[in-house]
Scaffold this active site. Structure first.
Site, short mmCIF file in Angstrom:
data_model
loop_
_atom_site.label_atom_id
_atom_site.label_comp_id
_atom_site.label_asym_id
_atom_site.label_seq_id
_atom_site.Cartn_x
_atom_site.Cartn_y
_atom_site.Cartn_z
N CYS A 95 -1.89 -4.62 -5.61
CA CYS A 95 -2.45 -5.87 -5.09
C CYS A 95 -1.40 -6.99 -5.11
O CYS A 95 -0.46 -6.98 -5.91
CB CYS A 95 -3.64 -6.31 -5.92
SG CYS A 95 -5.14 -5.36 -5.66
N CYS A 109 -9.56 -8.88 -7.18
CA CYS A 109 -10.36 -7.72 -7.57
C CYS A 109 -10.51 -7.69 -9.09
O CYS A 109 -9.84 -8.44 -9.83
CB CYS A 109 -9.72 -6.42 -7.06
SG CYS A 109 -8.28 -5.87 -8.03
N CYS A 123 -7.32 -7.09 -11.09
CA CYS A 123 -6.40 -8.23 -11.08
C CYS A 123 -6.92 -9.38 -11.94
O CYS A 123 -6.13 -10.13 -12.52
CB CYS A 123 -6.12 -8.69 -9.66
SG CYS A 123 -5.00 -7.55 -8.81
N GLU A 138 -1.76 -10.02 -6.23
CA GLU A 138 -1.76 -10.73 -7.51
C GLU A 138 -0.89 -10.02 -8.54
O GLU A 138 -0.18 -10.65 -9.33
CB GLU A 138 -3.19 -10.85 -8.06
CG GLU A 138 -4.11 -11.67 -7.19
CD GLU A 138 -4.86 -10.83 -6.17
OE1 GLU A 138 -4.30 -9.84 -5.65
OE2 GLU A 138 -6.02 -11.18 -5.88
N GLU A 187 0.83 -1.21 0.00
CA GLU A 187 0.00 0.00 0.00
C GLU A 187 0.86 1.25 0.00
O GLU A 187 2.09 1.19 0.05
CB GLU A 187 -0.96 -0.05 1.20
CG GLU A 187 -1.90 -1.25 1.07
CD GLU A 187 -2.94 -1.34 2.17
OE1 GLU A 187 -2.82 -0.63 3.19
OE2 GLU A 187 -3.87 -2.15 2.02
N ASN A 188 0.18 2.40 -0.08
CA ASN A 188 0.86 3.67 -0.28
C ASN A 188 0.04 4.76 0.41
O ASN A 188 -1.21 4.68 0.41
CB ASN A 188 0.93 3.93 -1.79
CG ASN A 188 1.87 5.03 -2.15
OD1 ASN A 188 1.59 6.20 -1.87
ND2 ASN A 188 2.98 4.68 -2.74
N ALA A 189 0.72 5.78 0.95
CA ALA A 189 0.02 6.88 1.60
C ALA A 189 -0.93 7.59 0.63
O ALA A 189 -1.94 8.15 1.05
CB ALA A 189 1.02 7.87 2.19
N1 THU Z 1 -6.07 -6.75 -2.14
C1 THU Z 1 -5.22 -7.61 -2.80
O1 THU Z 1 -3.99 -7.46 -2.73
N2 THU Z 1 -5.76 -8.60 -3.52
C2 THU Z 1 -7.09 -8.91 -3.58
O2 THU Z 1 -7.46 -9.88 -4.23
C3 THU Z 1 -8.05 -8.08 -2.85
C4 THU Z 1 -7.50 -6.84 -2.23
C5 THU Z 1 -5.48 -5.70 -1.32
C6 THU Z 1 -5.59 -4.30 -1.85
C7 THU Z 1 -5.46 -3.49 -0.57
O3 THU Z 1 -4.08 -3.34 -0.26
C8 THU Z 1 -6.09 -4.38 0.49
O4 THU Z 1 -6.12 -5.69 -0.06
C9 THU Z 1 -7.51 -3.95 0.88
O5 THU Z 1 -8.30 -3.81 -0.24
#
Ligand code: THU
Length: 143
Positions: A64, A97, A100, A66, A55-57
């Protein structure tokens, strides 16, 4: 889960994928959502590549798990996915998501298995076509 779902992925490969995704989940950088996700892809050479969410500020700039796994696969020299696993915590299934699903579509056939699990178990298995029906892919651009 039906027998049909299992035809493309043997037990050792399924376990390798889930293990790699769980190890990646432990490395997630998720200080904003506190939702750690790990993913792993099995490539056409039998190798496993993993990724975690980062993640990022500036929130939308996060990546993600994936996407990280797919980047690692391409960096290692493969562009074919035989199977993907994603693991996360919580009551709901951590399915990939929408973005992805399309990223996976670039490198995977419609019948590619997508495993969804958590720290303890495989909870569901889909094909990519179930998650992204009637998809647009590279073939649409080659004619
Ligand atoms: N996220 C993933 O990395 N993969 C998924 O399949 C669903 C969501 C992450 C994105 C974000 O960093 C956190 O989960 C909450 O949405």
């Amino acid at each position: 889960m039906t027998d049909e779902d299992d035809t493309m992925l043997n037990d050792p490969d399924r376990q390798r994928l889930l293990d790699a995704a769980r190890a990646a989940q432990a490395r997630a950088y998720a200080p904003y959502s506190h939702f750690a996700v790990g993913a792993a892809v099995l490539d056409d050479q039998g190798r496993v590549h993993a990724g975690c969410n980062v993640e990022n500020a500036a929130y939308p700039q996060g990546v993600c798990a994936e996407a990280g796994a797919l980047s690692a696969m391409v960096l290692a020299g493969s562009t074919r996915v035989r199977a993907l696993a994603v693991v996360g915590d919580g009551a709901g299934l951590v399915t990939p998501c929408g973005g992805c699903r399309q990223k996976l579509r670039e490198f995977a056939a419609p019948d590619t298995p997508v495993l969804v699990g958590d720290r303890h178990a495989l909870r569901a298995q889909f094909t990519l076509a179930q998650l992204l029906p009637d998809s647009f892919g590279p073939e649409n651009l080659s004619s």
